[in-house]
Write an enzyme that holds these catalytic residues in place. Structure first.
Site, mmCIF file in Angstrom:
data_model
loop_
_atom_site.group_PDB
_atom_site.id
_atom_site.type_symbol
_atom_site.label_atom_id
_atom_site.label_comp_id
_atom_site.label_asym_id
_atom_site.label_seq_id
_atom_site.Cartn_x
_atom_site.Cartn_y
_atom_site.Cartn_z
ATOM 1 N N LYS A 115 44.635 51.820 52.660
ATOM 2 C CA LYS A 115 44.038 52.158 53.957
ATOM 3 C C LYS A 115 45.130 52.390 54.993
ATOM 4 O O LYS A 115 45.070 53.331 55.777
ATOM 5 C CB LYS A 115 43.087 51.026 54.406
ATOM 6 C CG LYS A 115 41.831 50.973 53.556
ATOM 7 C CD LYS A 115 40.906 49.800 53.879
ATOM 8 C CE LYS A 115 39.749 49.801 52.882
ATOM 9 N NZ LYS A 115 38.734 48.758 53.133
ATOM 10 N N GLN A 141 38.775 42.860 55.854
ATOM 11 C CA GLN A 141 38.629 43.109 54.422
ATOM 12 C C GLN A 141 37.898 41.929 53.767
ATOM 13 O O GLN A 141 38.235 40.764 53.998
ATOM 14 C CB GLN A 141 40.017 43.311 53.783
ATOM 15 C CG GLN A 141 39.997 43.780 52.343
ATOM 16 C CD GLN A 141 39.505 45.223 52.174
ATOM 17 O OE1 GLN A 141 39.533 46.037 53.096
ATOM 18 N NE2 GLN A 141 39.046 45.552 50.975
ATOM 19 N N ASP A 190 33.301 49.811 59.434
ATOM 20 C CA ASP A 190 32.746 49.489 58.116
ATOM 21 C C ASP A 190 31.234 49.681 58.053
ATOM 22 O O ASP A 190 30.666 49.802 56.963
ATOM 23 C CB ASP A 190 32.992 47.998 57.817
ATOM 24 C CG ASP A 190 34.104 47.763 56.819
ATOM 25 O OD1 ASP A 190 34.358 48.653 55.985
ATOM 26 O OD2 ASP A 190 34.706 46.670 56.872
#
Ligand code: NAP
Ligand code: LUD
Length: 281
Positions: free
Chosen positions: A53, A97, A120
């Site tokens: 990422k 995460q 997200d």
């Protein structure tokens, strides 16, 4: 006849190069997109994903910061960092995460992220907006990537039978809602489904998000179906999907490989959401 392979890696690269142009335009307006990723602990898979990422963000000109926190980070420290990023106008996207170490409450952490920065799409506000059809919502990146891959086959989705195997909040459920929005007839299967092979055989588009290596067999596939394999399983140091790829590809019309299918698209969709967040700011 053998299935057409859907090259997620190549499609993700194409999307990133389109995004790079938008990032340059935003930067010229003084709105360089900023993405802050928080990684708590030492989970080896999470480290790989977060590194990808960070690298791809930087490649397209996004300002990416990774906050690598120790395993023993406290609730107060983590929530404090999120609050700080919520209030920082140079940060457009915040991602924590998952999975988090056991002593941290994932739901509480997600709820602390400002919905406007929740790239997200995991915050209840964004999940709820997706459900009721509000186009402002950030959509969970993996299902968004799955939809993009199916769209790029050129096969119309409207009216088709879509079968989603798995009902997690981060993949199965939002995938089902996304395909419903595309006017598919959607079936969601899970561990209590009575006859999984029969349900799968009805699928024009089959989405596997289970986490069981090579569980979906050739005999479960309708000839010509689109098969999207979300699963990432490590078996003897090798990555395999939830689909028995070598055999299923003899029957399917289209299929995604693992690796090189959905994984790179998840990241491309994250970058797209970050650009969107910056454009809105
Ligand atoms: P999860 O939260 O563990 O959910 C798995 C789902 O599969 C559950 O709904 C479960 O049913 C169902 N299931 C388990 N065993 C089953 C069986 N024998 N028959 C039918 N259904 C069964 O997993 P997840 O987070 O959605 O992830 C799924 C897979 O995708 C994993 O391999 C994960 O690594 C991978 N993944 C990949 C990406 C990517 O970017 N490529 C992103 C996220 C996840 P119940 O609800 O009844 O328990
Ligand atoms: N948490 C994700 N946890 C796990 N595969 C990912 C993922 C890239 N908050 C939050 O990034 O969106 C998330 N948001 N997730 N995932 C899974 C999930 C999260 C999984 C795979 C990949 C992201 C990826 O790049 C490569 C591929 O399939 O080709 C292989 C990478 C490798 O392991 O070599």
């Amino acid at each position: 006849m053998s299935a057409q392979i859907i090259d997620g890696k190549a499609i993700a690269a194409e999307i990133r190069s389109e995004l790079a142009k938008q990032v340059a335009e935003l930067a010229a307006q003084g709105k360089t997109p900023g993405l802050d990723v928080i990684l708590v602990g030492e989970d080896p898979a999470s480290k790989v994903y977060v590194r990808n990422k960070e690298r791809t963000s930087k490649e397209i000109g996004i300002n990416s910061t990774v906050h690598r926190l120790p395993e023993e980070t406290t609730r107060e420290e983590l929530l404090g960092l999120i609050e700080k990023l919520n209030n920082d106008p140079t940060v457009h996207g915040i991602l924590v995460q998952l999975p988090l170490p056991g002593h941290l409450d994932e739901e509480e952490v997600i709820n602390t992220i400002s919905p406007e920065k929740d790239v997200d799409g995991f915050h209840p506000i964004n999940a709820g907006k997706l459900l009721i059809g509000d186009d402002d919502a950030f959509v969970a990146c993996t299902p968004a990537g799955v939809l993009e891959l199916v769209k790029r086959t050129g096969v119309p989705i409207q009216g088709k039978n879509v079968v989603v195997v798995g009902r997690s909040n981060i993949v199965g459920k939002p995938a089902a809602v996304l395909f419903l929005r595309e006017h598919a007839t959607v079936t969601v299967c899970h561990s209590r489904t009575q006859d999984l092979p029969a349900e799968c055989r009805r699928a024009d588009i089959l989405i596997a998000a289970v986490g069981r290596p090579e569980m979906i067999k050739k005999e479960w596939i309708k000839p010509g179906a689109i098969v999207i394999d979300v699963g990432i399983n490590r078996v003897d140091g090798k990555l395999v999907g939830d689909v028995d790829y070598e055999n299923v590809k003899e029957v399917a019309g289209y299929i995604t490989p693992v690796p090189g299918g959905v994984g790179p698209m998840t990241i491309a969709m994250l970058l797209r959401a970050t650009v969107q967040a910056a454009a809105r700011s």
